[in-house]
Design an enzyme around this catalytic site. Sequence first.
Site, short mmCIF file in Angstrom:
data_model
loop_
_atom_site.label_atom_id
_atom_site.label_comp_id
_atom_site.label_asym_id
_atom_site.label_seq_id
_atom_site.Cartn_x
_atom_site.Cartn_y
_atom_site.Cartn_z
CD1 TRP A 83 -2.15 -2.13 1.98
CD2 TRP A 83 -2.94 -1.32 0.03
NE1 TRP A 83 -3.16 -2.96 1.54
CE2 TRP A 83 -3.66 -2.49 0.35
CE3 TRP A 83 -3.25 -0.65 -1.15
CZ2 TRP A 83 -4.69 -2.99 -0.45
CZ3 TRP A 83 -4.27 -1.15 -1.95
CH2 TRP A 83 -4.97 -2.31 -1.60
CG ASP A 97 -3.20 3.91 4.26
OD1 ASP A 97 -4.19 3.71 4.98
OD2 ASP A 97 -2.99 3.27 3.20
CE LYS A 111 -8.84 -2.95 3.81
NZ LYS A 111 -7.61 -2.33 3.36
C1 LIG Z 1 -7.12 -1.91 2.06
C2 LIG Z 1 -6.08 -0.86 2.15
C3 LIG Z 1 -5.97 0.15 1.18
C4 LIG Z 1 -6.84 0.21 -0.05
O1 LIG Z 1 -8.12 0.58 0.30
P1 LIG Z 1 -9.23 0.86 -0.82
O2 LIG Z 1 -10.30 1.47 -0.02
O3 LIG Z 1 -9.56 -0.46 -1.43
O4 LIG Z 1 -8.65 1.78 -1.82
C5 LIG Z 1 -5.00 1.11 1.35
N1 LIG Z 1 -4.19 1.09 2.41
C6 LIG Z 1 -4.28 0.14 3.36
C7 LIG Z 1 -3.34 0.18 4.52
C8 LIG Z 1 -5.22 -0.86 3.25
O5 LIG Z 1 -5.29 -1.82 4.19
#
Ligand SMILES: *Cc1c(COP(=O)(O)O)cnc(C)c1O
Length: 360
Positions: free
Chosen positions: A101, A171, A195
């Site tokens: 990511w 993030d 998540k």
């Molecule tokens: C799942 C995830 C993403 C991507 O998320 P989307 O909403 O599918 O774009 C980005 N960063 C992390 C840390 C993730 O776990």
Amino acid sequence: MSRVYNFSAGPAVLPEEVLKEAAAEMLDYRGTGMSVMEMSHRSKAYQQIIDEAEADLRQLMNIPDNYKVLFLQGGASQQFAAIPMNLMKNKVADYIITGQWAKKAYQEAKLYGTANAIASSADKTFSYIPDCSDLPISENADYVYICENNTIYGTKFHQLPNTKGKDLVADVSSCFLSEPVDVTKYGMIYGGVQKNIGPAGVVICIIREDLITEDVLPGTPTMLRYKTHADAKSLYNTPPAYGIYICGKVFKWLLKQGGLEAMKAYNEKKAKILYDFLDESKLFKGTVEKKDRSLMNVPFVTGSEELDAKFVKEAAAAGFVNLKGHRTVGGMRASIYNAMPIEGVEKLVAFMAAFEEANK
Ligand SMILES: *Cc1c(COP(=O)(O)O)cnc(C)c1O
């Protein structure tokens, strides 16, 4: 009705209480005669939903007044572009690459300016967090970027990098609201909610006010400008209204559990059960450095692809689902987010012990 123990990395388990409440309000939301899905986002009822969601999130995370909270669409991935478009005033940013990511965010930023990979753990398949105490931070960097919890690899920054005065952008998709955070240490915190908070389709951005300006890269679409959404209090256009409503319910559920201090204690207790077992087991092994272990995503292997597959299959048959590791790394991964009850982890460990015994 039978619910499974869902160890999915995302979209993931939500509190049963929240789902039941939403079900009860499905046909008639509090006397409005309609579902939240059917109501105007400009209605009084909806305004109250989004206002309460923001207020509860502010309370949970102790968000200072000089930070804006935005409820946006496009997932975390859309922010990979929005962040450089809005924040790269000097067109320079430093990225710490601790997994896929972070790497994706880094690659996207390169479309808009100079993105520097100033540290990486790619040399050991992202199984650790690099030492970030004295990194070669670029003098003119607009921000330093991290993925705080690496969903796929199961590592977490337990200490934030020393950014040498630059703004930190993180993030937190897979560790959102799993423990208290000091918001003031960040320029921006953001994450997709699927998540640990709610249904896919909502991304929450918490951004320090002075970073939200009209001074964005040329060509930045109106919809990707933080100012657009900050000025309109997340109601510039139709927001992901139902998703925000569920997030709001999860915030209330978290407050009821005792807030993020209590969640941290609960999450540590849950993770310890699984990690202690992995450390003792002769069959199953954790795959990351102990000091960098995530509280949320726990990857493990048996060392045999065949046994891994057998385990995943038998576990699913026993009601422990979505334990297969990410398609790029194999093995297993148990995601044990806020809404995973401790019984789920205890029972999983008992199942693993029985599997180990049967496959000696
Ligand atoms: C799942 C995830 C993403 C991507 O998320 P989307 O909403 O599918 O774009 C980005 N960063 C992390 C840390 C993730 O776990």
